[in-house]
Each structure stands twice: as C-alpha cells, then as structure tokens.
Design an enzyme around this catalytic site. Structure first.
Site, PDB file in Angstrom:
ATOM      1  CG  ASN A 139      -8.397  -1.249   5.462  1.00  9.20           C
ATOM      2  OD1 ASN A 139      -7.504  -0.908   6.213  1.00  9.20           O
ATOM      3  ND2 ASN A 139      -8.720  -0.675   4.292  1.00  9.20           N
TER       4      ASN A 139
ATOM      5  CG  ASP B 183      -0.970  -4.565   4.069  1.00 11.08           C
ATOM      6  OD1 ASP B 183      -1.564  -3.785   2.909  1.00 11.08           O
ATOM      7  OD2 ASP B 183      -0.390  -3.954   4.961  1.00 11.08           O
TER       8      ASP B 183
ATOM      9  CG  ASP C 109       0.018   4.889   6.366  1.00 11.38           C
ATOM     10  OD1 ASP C 109       0.083   4.359   5.272  1.00 11.38           O
ATOM     11  OD2 ASP C 109      -1.033   5.489   6.583  1.00 11.38           O
ATOM     12  CG  HIS C 110       0.096   0.206   4.727  1.00  6.68           C
ATOM     13  ND1 HIS C 110      -0.617  -1.179   4.745  1.00  6.68           N
ATOM     14  CD2 HIS C 110      -0.695   1.114   4.979  1.00  6.68           C
ATOM     15  CE1 HIS C 110      -1.891  -0.639   5.300  1.00  6.68           C
ATOM     16  NE2 HIS C 110      -1.982   0.777   4.869  1.00  6.68           N
TER      17      HIS C 110
ATOM     18  CG  ASN D 164      -1.833   1.319   1.436  1.00  5.61           C
ATOM     19  OD1 ASN D 164      -1.505   2.381   0.908  1.00  5.61           O
ATOM     20  ND2 ASN D 164      -3.164   1.025   1.619  1.00  5.61           N
TER      21      ASN D 164
ATOM     22  CG  ASP E   9      -4.862  -2.166   3.294  1.00  2.00           C
ATOM     23  OD1 ASP E   9      -5.230  -2.805   4.198  1.00  2.00           O
ATOM     24  OD2 ASP E   9      -4.579  -1.045   3.369  1.00  2.00           O
TER      25      ASP E   9
ATOM     26  CD  GLU F 177      -4.546   4.485   1.157  1.00  6.79           C
ATOM     27  OE1 GLU F 177      -5.232   5.348   1.164  1.00  6.79           O
ATOM     28  OE2 GLU F 177      -4.065   3.908   1.934  1.00  6.79           O
TER      29      GLU F 177
END
Length: 270
Positions: free
Chosen positions: A149, A218, A247-248, A7, A147, A34
């Site tokens: 989530n 993930d 941030d991943h 991501n 991802d 993303e």
C-alpha cells in the site's frame, strides 16, 4: 523457483480466478492478501486439489493473508508482527518453503490521512522495519512479498500529482519504504526494470484498467542472502482483465539456484 504475490480481494468470491491463474502459471510459492474470510472459511480443500498446501491467517470481512506452496505445505514460523499486542488485524504471516523464508504482508491503507488510520499505518510500517532488520541480521534468504500500500516513486503511479496527499503516497510512507531499502533489501521489480512503467493495481472506476491508470502497490523485497539469485520479475497484467477479477494483478519473481545474471526481459506488463 517462482514466487508470486496476489491481492485477491476476497479469496472465496474470486476463487475461480485464483484457481485458473494457478493452473495457467504454476507458481511455486504464492502470497495472498485480502482474503476477507475467517480461518474456517479459507478454501484449503480446493487449493489442495489444485496442488497447493497452505497456511493462512484469516479475518472476517477484512484483511487476511496466506502462503501457498506447490506440492508441499509451508512451515509456519510467525503469525502477526511483533510490537503491538493489541493489534488484532490479520496482516502478516511467515513460513519457510524449500529453504527460503517467505514473509507475506498486507500493509494498512492508512486513509484518510492524517488521522488514526494513518498513524496505525506508520506504526505498522515501523514494526515491519524492526522485524525486517532482525531478518537481515540472521543472514537467512528472505523474501518479503505482498501489498505494501505504497507507491515508492513517481514512476509507480499514474499522474502522481493527484496522489500527493493520499496515504499511499505521502512522504512519510515513501520514506518508510526507502528505509527498508537502506537496510539492504532489494526491490526486485525495480532492480530488473528500473525505468519501466509497471503497475499492479487498477481501480474499478473510470475505466482505470483500460486506460492503464494504475499504481504499483505490490512489491518483493529480497534480503542480501537471496538477492543474487534474482533472475526475472514481472506482472501478469492480463489477469486484471478477466471476468470477476481482483483490482490487483499477480506479480512474480523467479529465483535460480546459483547467482543469476539478471535479465531485463519483457514482461506482460511492459
């Protein structure tokens, strides 16, 4: 064959990070999430110069998924999940790469929960489950990466008691993920590292990365036809510490051409 998911949290804003990581690790297939870019702004030329063909399903400012393949172009087989014709969010793309069917997904966040966004997340999860069941029934070698989530278990979240009402950790989404495993899909990272603390996401706030206060969001799900080829899995945690990082962190698996004796080898995360 190394397959990764990343991501990127903005493919153009973090293109330098992506290109550096591709050069250093040379994965064979990459699923990106993303993108935050419309189709016309996807950096296909830069990725081609780096040695990767690509297909992508973009969207301005939000969402967006892509599949990269080293030295070739993925053969697209699907764009968007079936089951909700009015859904315009770019969250799924699927392609064949070197004899493996790759599904790249970005599941909705769902917050705040309960509410319309959470309802959409559950509907999307059900559409994924329906499609995943069909894929297993074909007997094809399939990897569903991206991802999701969702943190499937307490082991996948720092201080789980703080997340009980969050859309990433509510019982409904964990049950939906468990339902995929019940279909016969294998969680690749957990198959090789059943007891390890492994995260793929760290918030930008409160020094989460420095404290290793992370989440495992993930995932790779492998169909029964390809699961015996799983040889290794891990997370390139150090990438999260790079300048202007997502941030991943990228997660990855390695597949061999014959059924593998799975190795619980150390990873950069563990």
């Amino acid at each position: 064959m190394r397959i990764a998911t990343f991501n990127v949290n903005g493919v153009n804003g973090r293109l330098a990070v992506l290109l550096r990581w591709l050069e250093e690790t040379t994965p064979d297939v990459v699923c990106l999430q993303e993108l935050k870019a419309p189709d016309g702004k996807f950096p296909a030329t830069a990725l081609e110069k780096a040695g990767y063909g690509a297909i992508w399903h973009g969207q301005r400012s939000w969402n967006g998924v892509a599949i990269l393949a080293r030295g070739t172009r993925p053969l697209e087989t699907m764009r968007g999940l079936p089951g909700e014709d009015a859904d315009e969010q770019s969250r799924y793309i699927e392609a064949a790469v070197r004899g493996v069917l790759i599904g790249c997904l970005y599941l909705p966040n769902g917050n705040p929960a309960p509410g319309p966004k959470f309802d959409y997340k559950l509907r999307w999860f059900q559409r994924l489950a329906d499609h995943a069941k069909m894929l297993i029934e074909t007997g094809a070698p399939v990897v569903l990466a991206g991802d999701y989530n969702v943190m499937p278990t307490d082991l996948d979240v720092y201080k789980p008691e703080r997340w009980v009402d969050d859309a990433l950790f509510r019982p409904e989404v964990r049950a939906a993920y468990a339902g995929l495993l019940e279909q016969g899909w294998l969680d690749a990272v957990r198959a090789l590292h059943p007891d390890a603390v492994i995260y793929t996401f760290w918030d930008y706030l409160r020094n989460a990365y420095g404290r290793n206060a992370g989440l495992r969001l993930d995932h790779f799900l492998l169909s029964p036809a390809i699961a015996p080829r799983l040889a290794a899995a891990g997370v390139d945690k150090d990438v999260r510490g790079w300048e202007k990082a997502s941030d991943h962190a990228p997660a990855w698996i390695e597949l061999v051409d014959v059924p593998a004796k799975r190795r619980r080898r150390p990873t950069k995360e563990t």
